[in-house]
Scaffold this motif. Structure first.
Motif, PDB file in Angstrom:
ATOM      1  N   ALA A  16     -14.810  35.628 -23.606  1.00 52.20           N
ATOM      2  CA  ALA A  16     -14.181  36.894 -23.211  1.00 52.20           C
ATOM      3  C   ALA A  16     -12.750  36.611 -22.780  1.00 52.20           C
ATOM      4  N   TRP A  17     -11.836  37.460 -23.209  1.00 51.66           N
ATOM      5  CA  TRP A  17     -10.462  37.394 -22.729  1.00 51.66           C
ATOM      6  C   TRP A  17     -10.366  38.370 -21.575  1.00 51.66           C
ATOM      7  N   VAL A  18      -9.879  37.886 -20.463  1.00 55.76           N
ATOM      8  CA  VAL A  18      -9.768  38.734 -19.282  1.00 55.76           C
ATOM      9  C   VAL A  18      -8.307  38.792 -18.850  1.00 55.76           C
ATOM     10  N   GLU A  19      -7.962  39.902 -18.228  1.00 51.49           N
ATOM     11  CA  GLU A  19      -6.594  40.094 -17.761  1.00 51.49           C
ATOM     12  C   GLU A  19      -6.625  40.483 -16.300  1.00 51.49           C
ATOM     13  N   GLY A  20      -5.781  39.835 -15.546  1.00 53.72           N
ATOM     14  CA  GLY A  20      -5.667  40.136 -14.133  1.00 53.72           C
ATOM     15  C   GLY A  20      -4.212  40.196 -13.732  1.00 53.72           C
ATOM     16  N   GLN A  21      -3.977  40.663 -12.554  1.00 50.81           N
ATOM     17  CA  GLN A  21      -2.618  40.774 -12.048  1.00 50.81           C
ATOM     18  C   GLN A  21      -2.406  39.688 -10.999  1.00 50.81           C
ATOM     19  N   ALA A  22      -1.394  38.843 -11.221  1.00 48.50           N
ATOM     20  CA  ALA A  22      -1.083  37.792 -10.255  1.00 48.50           C
ATOM     21  C   ALA A  22      -0.537  38.432  -8.989  1.00 48.50           C
ATOM     22  N   GLN A  23      -1.109  38.052  -7.871  1.00 49.38           N
ATOM     23  CA  GLN A  23      -0.707  38.609  -6.590  1.00 49.38           C
ATOM     24  C   GLN A  23       0.280  37.674  -5.907  1.00 49.38           C
ATOM     25  N   SER A  24       1.303  38.225  -5.356  1.00 52.60           N
ATOM     26  CA  SER A  24       2.228  37.449  -4.540  1.00 52.60           C
ATOM     27  C   SER A  24       1.659  37.379  -3.134  1.00 52.60           C
ATOM     28  N   ALA A  25       1.833  36.246  -2.491  1.00 52.72           N
ATOM     29  CA  ALA A  25       1.377  36.114  -1.100  1.00 52.72           C
ATOM     30  C   ALA A  25       2.165  37.058  -0.192  1.00 52.72           C
ATOM     31  N   LEU A  43      11.336  42.814  -7.337  1.00 55.69           N
ATOM     32  CA  LEU A  43      12.247  43.080  -8.446  1.00 55.69           C
ATOM     33  C   LEU A  43      11.632  42.726  -9.784  1.00 55.69           C
ATOM     34  N   PHE A  44      10.885  41.629  -9.813  1.00 48.16           N
ATOM     35  CA  PHE A  44      10.322  41.168 -11.076  1.00 48.16           C
ATOM     36  C   PHE A  44       8.987  41.824 -11.396  1.00 48.16           C
ATOM     37  N   GLY A  45       8.434  42.558 -10.479  1.00 49.53           N
ATOM     38  CA  GLY A  45       7.201  43.301 -10.720  1.00 49.53           C
ATOM     39  C   GLY A  45       5.993  42.396 -10.835  1.00 49.53           C
ATOM     40  N   PRO A  46       4.833  43.009 -10.990  1.00 51.91           N
ATOM     41  CA  PRO A  46       3.596  42.231 -11.081  1.00 51.91           C
ATOM     42  C   PRO A  46       3.517  41.481 -12.412  1.00 51.91           C
ATOM     43  N   ARG A  47       2.960  40.285 -12.359  1.00 50.41           N
ATOM     44  CA  ARG A  47       2.774  39.495 -13.579  1.00 50.41           C
ATOM     45  C   ARG A  47       1.341  39.644 -14.049  1.00 50.41           C
ATOM     46  N   ARG A  48       1.181  39.888 -15.332  1.00 49.02           N
ATOM     47  CA  ARG A  48      -0.140  39.991 -15.927  1.00 49.02           C
ATOM     48  C   ARG A  48      -0.536  38.610 -16.443  1.00 49.02           C
ATOM     49  N   GLN A  49      -1.764  38.209 -16.186  1.00 45.88           N
ATOM     50  CA  GLN A  49      -2.262  36.929 -16.650  1.00 45.88           C
ATOM     51  C   GLN A  49      -3.474  37.168 -17.541  1.00 45.88           C
ATOM     52  N   VAL A  50      -3.473  36.552 -18.717  1.00 49.85           N
ATOM     53  CA  VAL A  50      -4.583  36.670 -19.649  1.00 49.85           C
ATOM     54  C   VAL A  50      -5.175  35.272 -19.841  1.00 49.85           C
TER      55      VAL A  50
END
Length: 155
Positions: A16-25, A43-50
């Motif tokens: 399965a390919w899953v996608e999540g949003q990287a959280q900043s501390a 400024l750079f917004g949330p990063r999506r990780q697959v």
């Protein structure tokens, strides 16, 4: 166990390919409203990780699942990723210094050792990539959160 809630975006066989949003501390820090680092991260917004995970729960596209990776595995991987290049830098520099090489040569040996360490870490991580993949733990139920589970609200 480090856990994250992700969404299944694609399923092929047992993968399965899953996608999540990287959280900043920064989002959890009490000083984030007055911090320059927090402002820059916004400024750079949330990063999506697959990423790929074994679909051990037979999750379907659109399901929200909890994936996890053991703390010990993260600690071991971090130790290797940071310590190997540092040791690869320090040992040749110390040997060069002990042999009486000049500062320029010692610095050159340190840089060569550091980059050699980075190459070794990259090679080791590509060989053992599957070992460091998170595992699918459970399908998230509506209204359920990992923090509620960790606090014992849901058993």
């Amino acid at each position: 166990m480090l856990e994250a809630i992700v969404t299944v975006t694609r399923v092929e066989g047992s993968v399965a390919w899953v996608e999540g949003q990287a959280q900043s501390a920064c989002s959890h820090c009490g000083s984030s409203a007055h911090c320059g680092t927090s402002t820059v991260s916004k400024l750079f917004g949330p990063r999506r990780q697959v990423m790929q995970v074994e679909n051990v729960l037979d999750a379907q596209v659109g399901d929200r699942v909890v994936i996890g990776i053991s703390d010990a595995l993260v600690s071991r991987a971090s130790l290797g990723a940071y310590m190997l290049p540092m040791l690869s830098m320090a040992i040749p520099a110390a040997v060069g210094d002990k042999l009486g090489f000049g500062d320029g040569m010692v610095a050159t040996l340190a840089l060569i050792g550091f980059f050699a360490g980075l190459v070794v870490v990259g090679h080791l991580s590509s060989r053992s990539g599957a070992r460091y993949r998170p595992t699918m733990l459970r399908v998230e139920r509506p209204g359920f959160s990992v923090s509620q589970f960790n606090q014992g609200a849901i058993s």
